[in-house]
Motif scaffolding. Sequence first.
Motif, PDB file in Angstrom:
ATOM      1  N   VAL A  15     -40.537  60.271  28.021  1.00  0.00           N
ATOM      2  CA  VAL A  15     -41.163  61.149  27.042  1.00  0.00           C
ATOM      3  C   VAL A  15     -40.238  61.160  25.829  1.00  0.00           C
ATOM      4  CG1 VAL A  15     -41.866  63.500  26.484  1.00  0.00           C
ATOM      5  CG2 VAL A  15     -42.344  62.574  28.745  1.00  0.00           C
ATOM      6  N   VAL A  16     -40.817  60.880  24.652  1.00  0.00           N
ATOM      7  CA  VAL A  16     -40.052  60.804  23.407  1.00  0.00           C
ATOM      8  C   VAL A  16     -40.631  61.822  22.431  1.00  0.00           C
ATOM      9  CG1 VAL A  16     -39.391  59.321  21.473  1.00  0.00           C
ATOM     10  CG2 VAL A  16     -39.605  58.352  23.769  1.00  0.00           C
ATOM     11  N   LEU A  17     -39.762  62.641  21.835  1.00  0.00           N
ATOM     12  CA  LEU A  17     -40.181  63.561  20.781  1.00  0.00           C
ATOM     13  C   LEU A  17     -39.583  63.084  19.472  1.00  0.00           C
ATOM     14  CD1 LEU A  17     -41.599  66.211  19.897  1.00  0.00           C
ATOM     15  CD2 LEU A  17     -39.383  67.339  20.225  1.00  0.00           C
ATOM     16  N   ASP A  18     -40.468  62.780  18.511  1.00  0.00           N
ATOM     17  CA  ASP A  18     -40.056  62.368  17.174  1.00  0.00           C
ATOM     18  C   ASP A  18     -40.472  63.423  16.169  1.00  0.00           C
ATOM     19  OD1 ASP A  18     -38.921  59.868  17.766  1.00  0.00           O
ATOM     20  OD2 ASP A  18     -40.830  58.831  17.593  1.00  0.00           O
ATOM     21  N   PHE A  54     -25.523  66.177  13.164  1.00  0.00           N
ATOM     22  CA  PHE A  54     -26.558  66.153  12.131  1.00  0.00           C
ATOM     23  C   PHE A  54     -26.805  64.717  11.695  1.00  0.00           C
ATOM     24  CE2 PHE A  54     -25.661  70.693  11.684  1.00  0.00           C
ATOM     25  CZ  PHE A  54     -26.953  71.188  11.579  1.00  0.00           C
ATOM     26  N   SER A  55     -28.078  64.312  11.728  1.00  0.00           N
ATOM     27  CA  SER A  55     -28.480  62.934  11.417  1.00  0.00           C
ATOM     28  C   SER A  55     -29.672  62.956  10.474  1.00  0.00           C
ATOM     29  CB  SER A  55     -28.871  62.195  12.704  1.00  0.00           C
ATOM     30  OG  SER A  55     -27.781  62.179  13.606  1.00  0.00           O
ATOM     31  N   PRO A  56     -29.768  61.989   9.553  1.00  0.00           N
ATOM     32  CA  PRO A  56     -30.867  61.981   8.585  1.00  0.00           C
ATOM     33  C   PRO A  56     -32.183  61.504   9.198  1.00  0.00           C
ATOM     34  CG  PRO A  56     -29.465  60.087   8.252  1.00  0.00           C
ATOM     35  CD  PRO A  56     -28.804  60.918   9.322  1.00  0.00           C
ATOM     36  N   PHE A  57     -33.267  61.936   8.586  1.00  0.00           N
ATOM     37  CA  PHE A  57     -34.613  61.507   8.975  1.00  0.00           C
ATOM     38  C   PHE A  57     -34.897  60.172   8.284  1.00  0.00           C
ATOM     39  CE2 PHE A  57     -34.726  65.840  10.265  1.00  0.00           C
ATOM     40  CZ  PHE A  57     -35.705  65.942  11.238  1.00  0.00           C
ATOM     41  N   THR A  58     -34.274  59.102   8.795  1.00  0.00           N
ATOM     42  CA  THR A  58     -34.410  57.773   8.188  1.00  0.00           C
ATOM     43  C   THR A  58     -34.849  56.717   9.196  1.00  0.00           C
ATOM     44  OG1 THR A  58     -32.050  57.393   8.560  1.00  0.00           O
ATOM     45  CG2 THR A  58     -32.692  58.200   6.373  1.00  0.00           C
ATOM     46  N   GLN A  59     -35.131  57.134  10.419  1.00  0.00           N
ATOM     47  CA  GLN A  59     -35.516  56.176  11.445  1.00  0.00           C
ATOM     48  C   GLN A  59     -36.995  55.824  11.314  1.00  0.00           C
ATOM     49  OE1 GLN A  59     -34.656  58.240  15.082  1.00  0.00           O
ATOM     50  NE2 GLN A  59     -32.435  58.138  14.810  1.00  0.00           N
ATOM     51  N   THR A  60     -37.397  54.769  11.987  1.00  0.00           N
ATOM     52  CA  THR A  60     -38.805  54.451  12.163  1.00  0.00           C
ATOM     53  C   THR A  60     -39.129  54.797  13.602  1.00  0.00           C
ATOM     54  OG1 THR A  60     -38.753  52.733  10.481  1.00  0.00           O
ATOM     55  CG2 THR A  60     -40.541  52.631  12.107  1.00  0.00           C
ATOM     56  N   GLY A  61     -39.874  55.873  13.778  1.00  0.00           N
ATOM     57  CA  GLY A  61     -40.162  56.385  15.116  1.00  0.00           C
ATOM     58  C   GLY A  61     -41.365  55.719  15.747  1.00  0.00           C
ATOM     59  N   VAL A  62     -41.711  56.207  16.903  1.00  0.00           N
ATOM     60  CA  VAL A  62     -42.890  55.719  17.625  1.00  0.00           C
ATOM     61  C   VAL A  62     -44.149  56.046  16.830  1.00  0.00           C
ATOM     62  CG1 VAL A  62     -44.192  55.949  19.785  1.00  0.00           C
ATOM     63  CG2 VAL A  62     -41.700  55.987  19.822  1.00  0.00           C
ATOM     64  N   VAL A  63     -44.130  57.173  16.124  1.00  0.00           N
ATOM     65  CA  VAL A  63     -45.257  57.607  15.289  1.00  0.00           C
ATOM     66  C   VAL A  63     -44.722  57.944  13.897  1.00  0.00           C
ATOM     67  CG1 VAL A  63     -46.609  58.511  17.213  1.00  0.00           C
ATOM     68  CG2 VAL A  63     -44.960  59.994  16.081  1.00  0.00           C
ATOM     69  N   GLY A  64     -45.610  58.124  12.954  1.00  0.00           N
ATOM     70  CA  GLY A  64     -45.218  58.576  11.625  1.00  0.00           C
ATOM     71  C   GLY A  64     -44.909  57.450  10.656  1.00  0.00           C
ATOM     72  N   ALA A  66     -42.730  54.978   8.416  1.00  0.00           N
ATOM     73  CA  ALA A  66     -41.468  54.235   8.582  1.00  0.00           C
ATOM     74  C   ALA A  66     -40.398  54.795   7.654  1.00  0.00           C
ATOM     75  CB  ALA A  66     -41.692  52.754   8.292  1.00  0.00           C
ATOM     76  N   GLY A  67     -39.194  54.958   8.186  1.00  0.00           N
ATOM     77  CA  GLY A  67     -38.061  55.412   7.400  1.00  0.00           C
ATOM     78  C   GLY A  67     -37.985  56.914   7.181  1.00  0.00           C
ATOM     79  N   THR A  68     -38.850  57.696   7.868  1.00  0.00           N
ATOM     80  CA  THR A  68     -38.851  59.148   7.661  1.00  0.00           C
ATOM     81  C   THR A  68     -38.651  59.922   8.955  1.00  0.00           C
ATOM     82  OG1 THR A  68     -41.220  59.471   8.035  1.00  0.00           O
ATOM     83  CG2 THR A  68     -40.544  58.882   5.798  1.00  0.00           C
ATOM     84  N   ALA A  69     -38.329  59.245  10.042  1.00  0.00           N
ATOM     85  CA  ALA A  69     -38.341  59.884  11.358  1.00  0.00           C
ATOM     86  C   ALA A  69     -36.942  60.128  11.904  1.00  0.00           C
ATOM     87  CB  ALA A  69     -39.138  59.030  12.351  1.00  0.00           C
ATOM     88  N   LEU A  70     -36.910  60.977  12.921  1.00  0.00           N
ATOM     89  CA  LEU A  70     -35.710  61.212  13.701  1.00  0.00           C
ATOM     90  C   LEU A  70     -36.163  61.472  15.134  1.00  0.00           C
ATOM     91  CD1 LEU A  70     -32.603  61.608  13.743  1.00  0.00           C
ATOM     92  CD2 LEU A  70     -33.035  64.054  13.361  1.00  0.00           C
ATOM     93  N   THR A  71     -35.630  60.710  16.093  1.00  0.00           N
ATOM     94  CA  THR A  71     -35.951  60.956  17.499  1.00  0.00           C
ATOM     95  C   THR A  71     -35.151  62.171  17.950  1.00  0.00           C
ATOM     96  OG1 THR A  71     -36.470  58.655  17.931  1.00  0.00           O
ATOM     97  CG2 THR A  71     -35.889  59.993  19.834  1.00  0.00           C
ATOM     98  N   ILE A  72     -35.860  63.194  18.382  1.00  0.00           N
ATOM     99  CA  ILE A  72     -35.237  64.452  18.802  1.00  0.00           C
ATOM    100  C   ILE A  72     -34.729  64.328  20.234  1.00  0.00           C
ATOM    101  CG2 ILE A  72     -35.548  66.948  19.004  1.00  0.00           C
ATOM    102  CD1 ILE A  72     -35.934  65.713  16.131  1.00  0.00           C
ATOM    103  N   PHE A  73     -35.536  63.732  21.097  1.00  0.00           N
ATOM    104  CA  PHE A  73     -35.058  63.449  22.452  1.00  0.00           C
ATOM    105  C   PHE A  73     -35.869  62.339  23.084  1.00  0.00           C
ATOM    106  CE2 PHE A  73     -38.043  67.029  23.502  1.00  0.00           C
ATOM    107  CZ  PHE A  73     -38.896  66.367  24.364  1.00  0.00           C
ATOM    108  N   THR A  74     -35.255  61.702  24.075  1.00  0.00           N
ATOM    109  CA  THR A  74     -35.915  60.751  24.960  1.00  0.00           C
ATOM    110  C   THR A  74     -35.544  61.162  26.373  1.00  0.00           C
ATOM    111  OG1 THR A  74     -35.748  58.962  23.345  1.00  0.00           O
ATOM    112  CG2 THR A  74     -36.115  58.314  25.643  1.00  0.00           C
ATOM    113  N   VAL A  75     -36.550  61.449  27.195  1.00  0.00           N
ATOM    114  CA  VAL A  75     -36.317  61.872  28.579  1.00  0.00           C
ATOM    115  C   VAL A  75     -36.842  60.788  29.513  1.00  0.00           C
ATOM    116  CG1 VAL A  75     -36.873  63.582  30.358  1.00  0.00           C
ATOM    117  CG2 VAL A  75     -36.484  64.317  28.003  1.00  0.00           C
ATOM    118  N   PRO A  76     -35.976  60.144  30.285  1.00  0.00           N
ATOM    119  CA  PRO A  76     -36.444  59.204  31.305  1.00  0.00           C
ATOM    120  C   PRO A  76     -37.184  59.980  32.400  1.00  0.00           C
ATOM    121  CG  PRO A  76     -34.099  58.898  30.842  1.00  0.00           C
ATOM    122  CD  PRO A  76     -34.510  60.176  30.191  1.00  0.00           C
TER     123      PRO A  76
END
Length: 120
Positions: A15-18, A54-64, A66-76
């Motif tokens: 489960v991934v929260l972006d 603290f990390s910037p919202f610059t990732q490309t997430g699973v949704v949203g 590109a370049g505006t995301a931050l993965t909040i958590f990934t739970v195996p």
Amino acid sequence: MITTTWVLGAGRANVVLDGYFASATAALTNVAAAANIPSSAVLGQDLLGTPVAFSPFTQTGVVGTAGTALTIFTVPLTALNRAFIRSDTLNLEIALTAAPLLQLPAAVYTGTLTLQAQAL
């Protein structure tokens, strides 16, 4: 406080929260001043999640966008957490420490941070 609840069968691994903004150049906007704060200047932190610093919202997430995301958590996922309720605190910070952001007028800036969980 962010509360994420899921009930999942076998076949999903994580489960991934972006969190993401609609625009990399205008995550926060003041229309009257015609001024924008980019997503790279908005920082997120979740001490229980992925960005413990603290990390910037610059990732490309699973949704949203590109370049505006931050993965909040990934739970195996395991047999023990396929049905689960998780609570997280997302701390936010705006970093206006570099030009041209230092010249932004003091004003009210608004924007929408979208949070979306996905079972992958």
